[in-house]
Design a protein around this motif. Sequence first.
Motif, PDB file in Angstrom:
ATOM      1  N   SER A   1      15.780  19.411 -25.962  1.00  0.00           N
ATOM      2  CA  SER A   1      16.523  18.056 -25.765  1.00  0.00           C
ATOM      3  C   SER A   1      15.721  16.846 -25.644  1.00  0.00           C
ATOM      4  CB  SER A   1      17.733  18.292 -24.799  1.00  0.00           C
ATOM      5  OG  SER A   1      18.295  19.515 -25.363  1.00  0.00           O
ATOM      6  N   ALA A   2      14.532  17.229 -24.650  1.00  0.00           N
ATOM      7  CA  ALA A   2      13.825  15.947 -24.494  1.00  0.00           C
ATOM      8  C   ALA A   2      12.653  15.634 -25.316  1.00  0.00           C
ATOM      9  CB  ALA A   2      13.153  16.375 -23.228  1.00  0.00           C
ATOM     10  N   LEU A   3      12.740  16.309 -26.790  1.00  0.00           N
ATOM     11  CA  LEU A   3      11.631  16.181 -27.536  1.00  0.00           C
ATOM     12  C   LEU A   3      12.022  15.080 -28.984  1.00  0.00           C
ATOM     13  CD1 LEU A   3      10.476  19.647 -28.002  1.00  0.00           C
ATOM     14  CD2 LEU A   3       9.535  17.975 -26.586  1.00  0.00           C
ATOM     15  N   ASP A   4      11.021  14.452 -29.244  1.00  0.00           N
ATOM     16  CA  ASP A   4      11.211  13.803 -30.508  1.00  0.00           C
ATOM     17  C   ASP A   4      11.544  14.784 -31.607  1.00  0.00           C
ATOM     18  OD1 ASP A   4      10.812  11.385 -28.960  1.00  0.00           O
ATOM     19  OD2 ASP A   4       8.373  11.342 -29.588  1.00  0.00           O
ATOM     20  N   PRO A   5      12.071  14.429 -32.710  1.00  0.00           N
ATOM     21  CA  PRO A   5      12.894  15.162 -33.820  1.00  0.00           C
ATOM     22  C   PRO A   5      11.653  15.918 -34.356  1.00  0.00           C
ATOM     23  CG  PRO A   5      13.965  13.165 -33.909  1.00  0.00           C
ATOM     24  CD  PRO A   5      12.843  12.981 -32.811  1.00  0.00           C
ATOM     25  N   GLU A   6      10.302  15.480 -34.582  1.00  0.00           N
ATOM     26  CA  GLU A   6       9.141  16.178 -35.257  1.00  0.00           C
ATOM     27  C   GLU A   6       8.638  17.215 -34.548  1.00  0.00           C
ATOM     28  OE1 GLU A   6       9.217  12.858 -34.455  1.00  0.00           O
ATOM     29  OE2 GLU A   6       7.528  12.068 -33.582  1.00  0.00           O
ATOM     30  N   MET A   7       9.079  17.022 -33.073  1.00  0.00           N
ATOM     31  CA  MET A   7       8.251  18.167 -32.235  1.00  0.00           C
ATOM     32  C   MET A   7       9.405  19.162 -31.882  1.00  0.00           C
ATOM     33  SD  MET A   7       6.632  15.652 -29.683  1.00  0.00           S
ATOM     34  CE  MET A   7       5.229  14.319 -30.312  1.00  0.00           C
ATOM     35  N   ILE A   8      10.646  19.069 -32.405  1.00  0.00           N
ATOM     36  CA  ILE A   8      11.409  20.284 -32.002  1.00  0.00           C
ATOM     37  C   ILE A   8      10.978  21.430 -32.873  1.00  0.00           C
ATOM     38  CG2 ILE A   8      13.811  20.963 -32.285  1.00  0.00           C
ATOM     39  CD1 ILE A   8      14.501  18.216 -31.905  1.00  0.00           C
ATOM     40  N   ARG A   9      10.526  21.304 -33.929  1.00  0.00           N
ATOM     41  CA  ARG A   9      10.427  22.444 -34.674  1.00  0.00           C
ATOM     42  C   ARG A   9       9.353  23.301 -34.281  1.00  0.00           C
ATOM     43  NH1 ARG A   9      13.315  23.960 -38.254  1.00  0.00           N
ATOM     44  NH2 ARG A   9      12.699  26.100 -37.247  1.00  0.00           N
ATOM     45  N   GLU A  10       8.090  22.654 -33.699  1.00  0.00           N
ATOM     46  CA  GLU A  10       7.113  23.554 -33.243  1.00  0.00           C
ATOM     47  C   GLU A  10       7.560  24.196 -32.283  1.00  0.00           C
ATOM     48  OE1 GLU A  10       4.610  19.933 -32.735  1.00  0.00           O
ATOM     49  OE2 GLU A  10       4.558  20.092 -30.684  1.00  0.00           O
ATOM     50  N   VAL A  11       8.312  23.724 -31.366  1.00  0.00           N
ATOM     51  CA  VAL A  11       8.736  24.437 -30.142  1.00  0.00           C
ATOM     52  C   VAL A  11       9.796  25.535 -30.572  1.00  0.00           C
ATOM     53  CG1 VAL A  11       9.968  24.697 -27.980  1.00  0.00           C
ATOM     54  CG2 VAL A  11       8.399  22.748 -28.593  1.00  0.00           C
ATOM     55  N   LEU A  12      10.769  25.381 -31.588  1.00  0.00           N
ATOM     56  CA  LEU A  12      11.655  26.372 -32.074  1.00  0.00           C
ATOM     57  C   LEU A  12      10.982  27.520 -32.656  1.00  0.00           C
ATOM     58  CD1 LEU A  12      14.732  24.473 -33.404  1.00  0.00           C
ATOM     59  CD2 LEU A  12      14.429  25.628 -31.245  1.00  0.00           C
ATOM     60  N   ASP A  13       9.785  27.025 -33.420  1.00  0.00           N
ATOM     61  CA  ASP A  13       9.109  28.264 -34.085  1.00  0.00           C
ATOM     62  C   ASP A  13       8.475  29.406 -33.031  1.00  0.00           C
ATOM     63  OD1 ASP A  13       9.617  27.376 -36.723  1.00  0.00           O
ATOM     64  OD2 ASP A  13       7.639  26.299 -36.742  1.00  0.00           O
ATOM     65  N   VAL A  14       8.067  28.765 -31.910  1.00  0.00           N
ATOM     66  CA  VAL A  14       7.561  29.616 -30.949  1.00  0.00           C
ATOM     67  C   VAL A  14       8.653  30.478 -30.301  1.00  0.00           C
ATOM     68  CG1 VAL A  14       6.589  29.682 -28.576  1.00  0.00           C
ATOM     69  CG2 VAL A  14       5.564  28.124 -30.230  1.00  0.00           C
ATOM     70  N   MET A  15       9.802  29.736 -30.046  1.00  0.00           N
ATOM     71  CA  MET A  15      10.867  30.698 -29.793  1.00  0.00           C
ATOM     72  C   MET A  15      11.354  31.647 -30.665  1.00  0.00           C
ATOM     73  SD  MET A  15      12.954  27.419 -27.916  1.00  0.00           S
ATOM     74  CE  MET A  15      14.413  28.237 -27.503  1.00  0.00           C
ATOM     75  N   VAL A  16      11.405  31.457 -31.723  1.00  0.00           N
ATOM     76  CA  VAL A  16      11.858  32.292 -32.816  1.00  0.00           C
ATOM     77  C   VAL A  16      10.848  33.447 -32.928  1.00  0.00           C
ATOM     78  CG1 VAL A  16      12.022  32.696 -35.574  1.00  0.00           C
ATOM     79  CG2 VAL A  16      12.897  30.650 -34.277  1.00  0.00           C
ATOM     80  N   GLU A  17       9.612  33.147 -32.805  1.00  0.00           N
ATOM     81  CA  GLU A  17       8.508  34.117 -32.951  1.00  0.00           C
ATOM     82  C   GLU A  17       8.865  35.268 -31.457  1.00  0.00           C
ATOM     83  OE1 GLU A  17       5.338  36.384 -31.509  1.00  0.00           O
ATOM     84  OE2 GLU A  17       5.335  34.390 -30.968  1.00  0.00           O
ATOM     85  N   LEU A  18       9.142  34.341 -30.462  1.00  0.00           N
ATOM     86  CA  LEU A  18       9.413  35.216 -29.360  1.00  0.00           C
ATOM     87  C   LEU A  18      10.534  36.378 -29.344  1.00  0.00           C
ATOM     88  CD1 LEU A  18       8.038  35.345 -26.377  1.00  0.00           C
ATOM     89  CD2 LEU A  18       9.547  33.644 -25.649  1.00  0.00           C
ATOM     90  N   ALA A  19      11.549  35.802 -29.802  1.00  0.00           N
ATOM     91  CA  ALA A  19      12.852  36.466 -29.866  1.00  0.00           C
ATOM     92  C   ALA A  19      12.322  37.474 -31.035  1.00  0.00           C
ATOM     93  CB  ALA A  19      13.978  35.395 -30.705  1.00  0.00           C
TER      94      ALA A  19
END
Lengths: 403, 249
Positions: B172-190
């Motif tokens: 929520s505190a990230l600029d839109p272009e950075m959300i993807r890179e964090v979500l990718d990590v979370m998806v991989e973790l899941a």
Amino acid sequence: MQNSETILPPITERSGPLRWLRHNLFNTWGDALLTVASASLIYWLVKSLLIWAISTAEWDVIVANLRLFLIGQFPLEQVGRLWIALAFLVFLTGNSLAIWDRNSRLAAILILGLPVFLLFLPFAPQTRVWLGVLAATGILGWGLGYTAPQSLKRGVAVGWLIALPVFVLLTHGFTPAVEDVPGTALTVVPTNLWGGLLLTFLLTVVANIFSFPLGLLLALGRRSELSIIRWFSIGYIELVRGVPLITILFMAQLMLPLFVPGGIDIDRVLRAMVGMTLFSAAYLAENVRGGLQAIPKGQFEAAYALGLSGAKTMYFIILPQALRLIIPILVGQFISMFKDTALVAIVGLFDLLGIARTVLSQPEFIGLHREVYAFVSLFYWGLSYAMSYISQRLETSLGLGVR
Amino acid sequence: MSDNNSTIIAVRDVHKWYGHFHALKGINMEVSKGEVIVIFGPSGSGKSTFIRTINRLEEHQRGEIVVDGIELTHDVRNIETIRTETGMVFQQFNLFPHLTVMQNITLAPIQVRNWSKSQAEETALQLLKRVGIPEQAHKFPGQLSGGQQQRVAIARALAMQPKIMLFDEPTSALDPEMIREVLDVMVELAQSGMTMLVVTHEMGFARAVANRMFFFDQGQIVESGSPEDIFKAPKEERTKLFLSQILSH
Ligand SMILES: Nc1ncnc2c1ncn2[C@@H]1O[C@H](COP(=O)(O)OP(=O)(O)OP(=O)(O)O)[C@@H](O)[C@H]1O
Ligand SMILES: [Mg+2]
């Protein structure tokens, strides 16, 4: 892409001394009037002061008593010890400058050049020899630090850690003085002979160093969950901060003996040190508290969430940040403690100000108050200014404010 | 659902008050090992409060929370054990600004798990590779972008080898272009099988990896179900309304 013709040059103000004057001092009629008025006031003040300083003042009183001002009644045959202690500090300073501030040669030249400069003043030959030794150790320390900064780092840190004990030990000596037997190189010099700048310096440093852990504990105690610790801390801090230092110094002189078992006589200098330490600790605690409050809650939460205990969170996460934040305030407190040591003159110790009073009570120097107090003030100012300059350098080199 | 040995978090009738304000009103939830739970709902509905009771950053006043077989009580040792087994990622990253990325990650393993420095650093480097920023190890957090900081925060939490990961609005505190890179990590973790509780409004993430979703409103769980159920056939009006609001933009 880049068209040099459409890029406007940066707007530069034309400058020159006249322009500057117009702009800053004579912008409007009101400004001009103020400028002229204050300039004449400053001129008149400085002129009177200079006339007094150059023609009327009898500075002999300072020259004749310089040694008293610096070290009080410290026996002449033991002075070498003080020089050695000083040389140790100068060596460490040179070393540290070369290791942690190696890019600024200016600071090094200024600080290490000081003894060389003093060398050319008309001191006694022996003093000049020692000044030469100081300059040499300083430059040696700087050179060593410059050539092997990494390997020396730890050693220098340890050096600073033992600097105060070494200094106090050398000042105090170990072998008890025996009557009629000539003292050895390390005969004890009782503290009632310590005086002048030496005493002021020791009081300042001891009070500040010892009040640091004490103040830290009080600040932490104030946040403790155990109410007895919390109430004790709050009580102590508020009590001490509500009392003038001078009363604490009197109480330390008069009441401290009540708390120690009979027969043991606590040294008067030590009593003053204890009083100042206790006083300073309360203020330090409040400053630390300010720093602690400035740390966002998220830092605690992140540390706790990792499983760090409360103590480890404080030690590794919170205190390092809080203390770094308040370095400028701590330096300010150090300097104000340095000036506050002058109050010990009132309880009868011979610090810089105490010496000034004894000098003035000698028949041959009666009535020279102006000279003596002007000199003492200048001395305090010079040292305070030097400390605040060094601390500003320290802040920039630690990168404070550049988060 | 009943207690069985695949249950890793059990929350029963948990209540929480802030003074007179009733922030959690009887929350029940069972989470099995390897499950990915997404929690969503309007602002102030108690999502953060709930997720923070699980590692005792907030204390609950009634009900029972059992994490990995240990009940959360006032016992400090229990709390610290649960915290070492639970990683948490915050909205504001909360990296330690005075420590380098490497020190941020290795501090807890060294101090809490008693690992050697070299072992901790080796693990840290592997984790930094996993989140895609091995080259930033010796920088300070202030020198990184928001997305990089959040990935360091994830690596820091993973370094303790937790069994559960809690995320409170990590993007929520990230600029839109950075959300993807964090979500990718979370998806991989899941996908690697980590048990995750994620407060988020990133519905793409929920659709991709969530096993179950919980809709919170006014301190209660209004509705729960698989992403399929929630997105295609929400039962409650409030859920429908909320989903239409956040999916409309
Ligand atoms: N420390 C506190 N003291 C008092 N009230 C609090 C505190 N923390 C949260 N609250 C209240 O509890 C309620 C739930 O807060 P919480 O932070 O859990 O909401 P949230 O669902 O995470 O909302 P958001 O989406 O805005 O993060 C809110 O009404 C909030 O005002
Ligand atoms: Mg929240």
